[in-house]
Write a protein that holds these residues in place. Sequence first.
Motif, short mmCIF file in Angstrom:
data_model
loop_
_atom_site.label_atom_id
_atom_site.label_comp_id
_atom_site.label_asym_id
_atom_site.label_seq_id
_atom_site.Cartn_x
_atom_site.Cartn_y
_atom_site.Cartn_z
N ALA A 101 1.87 -4.13 23.18
CA ALA A 101 2.83 -4.23 22.08
C ALA A 101 2.19 -4.86 20.85
N LEU A 102 1.35 -5.87 21.06
CA LEU A 102 0.67 -6.53 19.95
C LEU A 102 -0.23 -5.55 19.20
N ALA A 103 -1.03 -4.79 19.93
CA ALA A 103 -1.95 -3.85 19.28
C ALA A 103 -1.19 -2.79 18.49
N LEU A 104 -0.10 -2.27 19.07
CA LEU A 104 0.67 -1.25 18.37
C LEU A 104 1.40 -1.82 17.16
N SER A 105 1.88 -3.04 17.27
CA SER A 105 2.53 -3.68 16.12
C SER A 105 1.53 -3.91 15.00
N PHE A 106 0.32 -4.31 15.37
CA PHE A 106 -0.74 -4.51 14.38
C PHE A 106 -1.07 -3.19 13.66
N ILE A 107 -1.21 -2.12 14.43
CA ILE A 107 -1.51 -0.82 13.81
C ILE A 107 -0.39 -0.40 12.89
N ASP A 108 0.86 -0.54 13.34
CA ASP A 108 2.01 -0.17 12.51
C ASP A 108 2.03 -0.94 11.19
N ALA A 109 1.93 -2.26 11.30
CA ALA A 109 2.12 -3.10 10.11
C ALA A 109 0.92 -3.05 9.17
N ASP A 154 1.28 0.88 7.65
CA ASP A 154 2.07 0.48 6.48
C ASP A 154 1.24 -0.20 5.40
N GLY A 155 0.00 -0.56 5.71
CA GLY A 155 -0.89 -1.14 4.70
C GLY A 155 -0.57 -2.56 4.31
N GLU A 156 0.11 -3.33 5.18
CA GLU A 156 0.44 -4.71 4.88
C GLU A 156 -0.75 -5.61 5.24
N HIS A 157 -1.81 -5.50 4.48
CA HIS A 157 -3.05 -6.21 4.80
C HIS A 157 -2.89 -7.72 4.78
N ALA A 158 -1.96 -8.22 4.02
CA ALA A 158 -1.77 -9.68 3.95
C ALA A 158 -1.26 -10.25 5.27
N ARG A 159 -0.76 -9.39 6.16
CA ARG A 159 -0.23 -9.85 7.44
C ARG A 159 -1.28 -9.87 8.54
N VAL A 160 -2.52 -9.56 8.23
CA VAL A 160 -3.52 -9.38 9.26
C VAL A 160 -3.67 -10.62 10.15
N SER A 161 -3.53 -11.82 9.58
CA SER A 161 -3.71 -13.05 10.37
C SER A 161 -2.58 -13.29 11.36
N GLY A 202 -13.84 -12.97 11.61
CA GLY A 202 -12.66 -13.38 10.86
C GLY A 202 -11.79 -12.19 10.49
N PRO A 203 -10.46 -12.39 10.34
CA PRO A 203 -9.55 -11.29 9.99
C PRO A 203 -9.95 -10.53 8.73
N ALA A 204 -10.56 -11.21 7.76
CA ALA A 204 -10.96 -10.54 6.53
C ALA A 204 -12.00 -9.45 6.80
N ALA A 205 -12.76 -9.58 7.90
CA ALA A 205 -13.77 -8.57 8.23
C ALA A 205 -13.11 -7.24 8.56
N LEU A 206 -11.95 -7.29 9.21
CA LEU A 206 -11.24 -6.05 9.52
C LEU A 206 -10.74 -5.39 8.24
N ILE A 207 -10.15 -6.16 7.36
CA ILE A 207 -9.65 -5.60 6.11
C ILE A 207 -10.79 -5.06 5.26
N GLU A 208 -11.92 -5.74 5.25
CA GLU A 208 -13.09 -5.26 4.50
C GLU A 208 -13.51 -3.89 5.03
N TYR A 209 -13.51 -3.75 6.36
CA TYR A 209 -13.88 -2.47 6.96
C TYR A 209 -12.89 -1.37 6.57
N VAL A 210 -11.59 -1.65 6.69
CA VAL A 210 -10.56 -0.66 6.39
C VAL A 210 -10.66 -0.22 4.92
#
Length: 268
Positions: A157-165, A169-176, A193-201
């Motif tokens: 559920a966590l992984a799917l919620s992360f993908i959804d949000a 949906d592009g809510e990058h500020a919620r990554v943490s 760090g979470p910023a590494a994922l957003i940098e990749y995306v």
Amino acid sequence: MTAGSGGAGGGSPAGVGGGGAGGSGCDPELARANKALVGQALDELLVGKDVTAVDRTWADPYLRHHPGAPSDLAAFRTLMSYEVASLGFGYERLRTLAECDLVVVHGRYSDAGVIFDMYRVKDDKIVEHWDSNTAEASDAAGPTEIEDEAPTAQNRALALSFIDAVLVDGEHARVSEFLDASYVEHRYATATGPAALIEYVERDYLTYYKVHHVVADGNFVFTLSEVSRGGGAYGVYDLFRVDDGAIVEHWDSRRIVPASTDSELPIF
């Protein structure tokens, strides 16, 4: 489109494939049995180089979602006879997880590199296969063992919620909210760090549209998603490791969605 959850395994394009131990109510013993069956089959065929494993464990109709592979068991047997006989061929099975009738193997081929292989098992036979493109794989270092099956449903559920949000949906500020501060991203030089994922995306211009399959097993969750990358259509194969309610590690690979395939099956 959202990621969603649930659905039967196998390849239903309308929903998310998977289920199983802690997911959609499938028998956990079935998932364990399927995982053992696929692991033994690959060890016999790819490590032991015993091509007779194809006749023992695979069955027609054998559906293959690789762009250049026909859905034909005889053709697969011929390919394996040639490939595994090569003196330079070797295989290492790194991670194996299962849910319902789907088994995902993260492995390293000596002649090709790191590949995600996903198999569907029916009546103790392998009857369907999806795989990633080794040229598009992240590194594969890191933990390999399933540590605890108990939180499988929560981790799914966590992984799917992360993908959804964050990814749909592009809510990058919620990554943490989903990623731990110690998160390890294996795509680019093992960033942290979470910023590494957003940098990749953002660096790869990724937009997720739909999760076609999810396989969760203990602390690992695998998804196969339909993604736009710089405007091109891709299948993205993601593997997340979860610890104490947060995503702590991520590996992935990709494949361009082809205009057609030899089997006439989609890569999803």
